[in-house]
Design an enzyme around this catalytic site. Structure first.
Site, short mmCIF file in Angstrom:
data_model
loop_
_atom_site.label_atom_id
_atom_site.label_comp_id
_atom_site.label_asym_id
_atom_site.label_seq_id
_atom_site.Cartn_x
_atom_site.Cartn_y
_atom_site.Cartn_z
CE1 TYR A 66 15.90 5.27 -0.61
CE2 TYR A 66 18.16 5.18 -1.40
CZ TYR A 66 17.26 5.23 -0.35
OH TYR A 66 17.71 5.25 0.94
CB SER B 137 20.57 7.49 1.99
OG SER B 137 21.38 6.51 1.37
#
Length: 270
Positions: A145, A132
């Site tokens: 995260y 990501s």
């Protein structure tokens, strides 16, 4: 001979779109997820579905064995399973933090361990890790995260250089904002974890700002097409990125110092 592919997290979003696209392009595709019934829509395209939980070693080992028993090889692993547990670092329990790391990092690492012996024997293979832009730029309230995606980036860089001499490519995909279940789930968790928190006011502002961007997010097929491009490249790059705000965010990370980035994020919370 059709390349054999395993895609984890194929029950929705990027994983489902990628399974569909690769099957349409002649790949033998195994889609894996905990909830097998949610992959029924893939069966008409020839995708073979299999139950697998990336935090259960027996489940992963059985899934790889099943594919090798039926196909004789596994050419491409796409580590797509993952989720975002958002909340202030102080507020998120270590139990939830560990689970975040188990799913997003250790599950991918274990699957890589399971497929590498066969890939090395054939001197061919591709491991695609879905990271990501959150593995490059960290925002407030996403600490665990971000930690998982930063870890996946580092793990992939090390692995890439370890296995390249055996004819195996390790490729990172860095999506920006994508229309999947990820965003609503992550930010619902954020607000739930912060209901009685000293960070509640800032969290509400942050979540509101994020939700305003969701209509602008890219469709999952953008990433599916990028994965196909990376797989079929004769000399694949180490990293590919696409999706809403992916390129600008990565460019911003290169051009701005930490102090400037911090100022931008703090402005969002005012």
């Amino acid at each position: 001979m059709q390349p054999v592919v395993l895609i984890s997290g194929a029950s929705s979003g990027i994983g489902m779109e990628t399974a569909h696209l690769l099957a349409e392009n002649g790949y033998t595709v195994y889609g894996a997820a905990r909830r097998v019934e949610r992959m029924d829509a893939l069966k008409p395209y020839g995708v073979k579905t299999i139950g697998m939980d990336v935090v259960d070693d027996k489940s992963m080992t059985a899934a790889i064995k099943h594919i090798l028993d039926n196909e004789g090889r596994l050419d491409i692993l796409i580590n797509n399973a993952g989720f975002g547990f958002y909340g202030a670092v102080e507020d998120v329990s270590l139990e939830d933090a560990r689970y975040q790391m188990e799913v997003n990092v250790l599950g991918a690492a274990r699957l890589a361990q399971l497929v590498l012996p066969g890939m090395r024997d054939r001197r061919y293979g591709k491991i695609i890790n879905i990271s990501s832009i959150a593995g490059k730029v960290a925002t407030p309230f996403g600490g665990w995260y971000h930690a998982s995606k930063f870890a996946l980036e580092g793990l992939s860089d090390s692995l890439r250089n370890e296995v390249k001499p055996f004819g195996i490519d390790v490729i990172l995909i860095e999506p920006g904002g994508i229309k999947t279940e990820w965003g609503p789930i992550a930010f619902d968790n954020l607000e739930k974890s912060s209901e009685k928190s000293v960070y509640k006011v800032a969290v509400t502002k942050f979540a509101t700002a994020f939700r305003k961007t969701m209509d602008k997010h890219s469709d999952p097929d953008v990433i599916a097409k990028l994965i196909l491009k990376a797989i079929e490249a004769e000399r694949p790059k180490a990293r590919y990125s696409a999706g809403y705000m992916a390129k600008p965010t990565l460019l911003m990370r290169k051009l701005l110092c930490d102090k400037m980035l911090d100022s931008l994020f703090l402005q969002m919370l005012k």
